[in-house]
Scaffold this active site. Structure first.
Site, PDB file in Angstrom:
ATOM      1  N   ASP A 279      27.066  51.277  69.670  1.00  0.00           N
ATOM      2  CA  ASP A 279      25.971  50.577  69.176  1.00  0.00           C
ATOM      3  C   ASP A 279      26.189  51.361  66.958  1.00  0.00           C
ATOM      4  OD1 ASP A 279      23.673  50.254  66.747  1.00  0.00           O
ATOM      5  OD2 ASP A 279      22.103  50.659  68.591  1.00  0.00           O
ATOM      6  N   HIS A 280      26.610  50.137  66.354  1.00  0.00           N
ATOM      7  CA  HIS A 280      27.316  50.344  64.937  1.00  0.00           C
ATOM      8  C   HIS A 280      26.081  50.636  64.359  1.00  0.00           C
ATOM      9  CE1 HIS A 280      30.274  50.664  61.665  1.00  0.00           C
ATOM     10  NE2 HIS A 280      30.547  50.287  61.937  1.00  0.00           N
ATOM     11  N   ARG A 281      24.957  49.969  64.418  1.00  0.00           N
ATOM     12  CA  ARG A 281      24.011  51.755  63.278  1.00  0.00           C
ATOM     13  C   ARG A 281      23.558  53.256  63.401  1.00  0.00           C
ATOM     14  NH1 ARG A 281      18.975  48.082  65.784  1.00  0.00           N
ATOM     15  NH2 ARG A 281      19.966  49.413  68.038  1.00  0.00           N
ATOM     16  N   VAL A 283      26.971  55.048  65.281  1.00  0.00           N
ATOM     17  CA  VAL A 283      27.877  55.253  65.609  1.00  0.00           C
ATOM     18  C   VAL A 283      28.786  54.728  64.517  1.00  0.00           C
ATOM     19  CG1 VAL A 283      29.716  55.844  67.036  1.00  0.00           C
ATOM     20  CG2 VAL A 283      27.391  56.307  67.943  1.00  0.00           C
TER      21      VAL A 283
END
Ligand code: COA
Length: 307
Positions: A279-281, A283
């Site tokens: 989850d780019h939010r 990591v």
């Protein structure tokens, strides 16, 4: 994509009504005087969205302005057979869809040199006493290496909860199990406090239960991180979907012998392709590359798991 309901002509009660239904008023065609949106307009929009098979919102997310699902009479082109989705597909489908839509996914790829690990695993499994204990599987090593990496990179063992990030200090590792009825993800609870054999035994037991359709709900709950290991089947790389509310999932495909330059010559090494979707939010790419490299280093020299 519009995020609020400002600049739209609608009374406060219609705005409240739209909010309750999760309708973005910008997408509603107004039929009232002076371009005002009426209650009927909102209801009509919801009916049309349901009929088109699309959600008015992605479960609390932004409006999805997608075209309707194509409706095709497949039989007009040739013979067909219709089968209902399995119970597992019906349950996992909406979850996968939600995770795919709501999590900004990225996947990083790397390779681990598992030559010595596989030699060790085969040696242990060939011992006389092996018959009395669970078979050591690659999955068990992946689980233990992941836990060591999760300890170092704690955001991978976290979950988003509103405005907070919840860091879990326990390590419950889910693993994807391929069953005749579809994908299931049983969870090995407190895998950090189990040894390799215990982890391998728990995974074998849970995978057997999954294949027999006997997993209890509790067997699939409480996970903090998931592993999808499909190397037994094949593949060189894949993009696994994060299992919400977790923030990352490790994937492994088929290990293969590759020439590796040792500084003087090429030597054959058994290389395992690994990937992490996240989850780019929570990591970022650099963090994911470090996490994956660390997992690769641990698999390359498993003694490091003890450090
Ligand atoms: N590379 C090369 N060979 C591999 C391998 C890899 N990454 N992983 C497994 N193998 C081989 C091994 O030779 C193994 O036999 P061995 O232990 O006697 O040497 C054989 O494949 C069988 O392994 P597998 O059945 O995959 O056992 P496992 O313990 O490694 O994995 C499960 C157990 C439950 C993870 C696995 O059976 C499974 O269901 N995988 C599918 C997961 C899935 O569907 N993921 C997709 C989700 S989107």
């Amino acid at each position: 994509m519009p995020s609020g309901n400002g600049a739209v002509h609608a009374s406060p009660s219609i705005r409240r009504f739209a909010r309750e239904l999760g309708v973005d008023l910008h997408r509603v065609h107004p039929s009232g005087p002076n371009g005002r949106v009426t209650r009927d307009d909102v209801q009509h929009f919801v009916k049309r969205s349901l009929h088109d098979g699309g959600p008015t919102r992605a479960a609390g997310g932004a409006g999805l302005d997608v075209t309707p699902w194509p409706k095709i009479d497949f039989a007009q082109y040739g013979e067909i057979e219709r089968k209902p989705l399995t119970r597992i597909q019906k349950i996992s489908g909406p979850n996968l869809h939600r995770n795919w839509l709501q999590i900004p996914h990225i996947t990083n790829y790397d390779e681990a040199d598992v030559s010595s690990l596989e030699a060790f695993r085969n040696e242990v499994n060939a011992e006389k006493s092996a018959a009395d204990r669970p078979k050591l599987t690659l999955l068990a090593f992946l689980i233990k290496a992941s836990i060591a990496a999760l300890r170092r990179f704690s955001e991978f063992n976290a979950s988003i909860d509103g405005d907070s990030l919840v860091y879990k200090r326990y390590y419950n590792i889910g693993f994807a199990a391929d069953t005749p009825d579809g994908l299931m993800v049983p969870v090995i609870k407190n895998a950090d406090s189990k040894g390799l054999f215990e982890v391998a035994g728990a995974a074998a037991e849970l995978a057997a239960k999954a294949r027999a359709g006997k997993l209890a709900l509790g067997d699939m709950q409480g996970g903090t991180f998931t592993i999808s290991s499909i190397g037994g089947i094949g593949g060189t790389a894949f993009t696994q979907i994060v299992n919400a509310p977790e923030v990352a999932i490790l994937g492994a495909t088929r290990a293969a012998m590759k020439p590796s330059w040792n500084g003087e010559e090429f030597e054959p090494r058994l290389m395992l392709p690994i990937s992490v979707s996240y989850d780019h939010r929570v990591v970022d790419g650099a963090g994911a590359a470090r996490f994956l490299r660390y997992v690769a280093e641990l698999l390359g020299d498993f003694r490091r798991v003890l450090l």
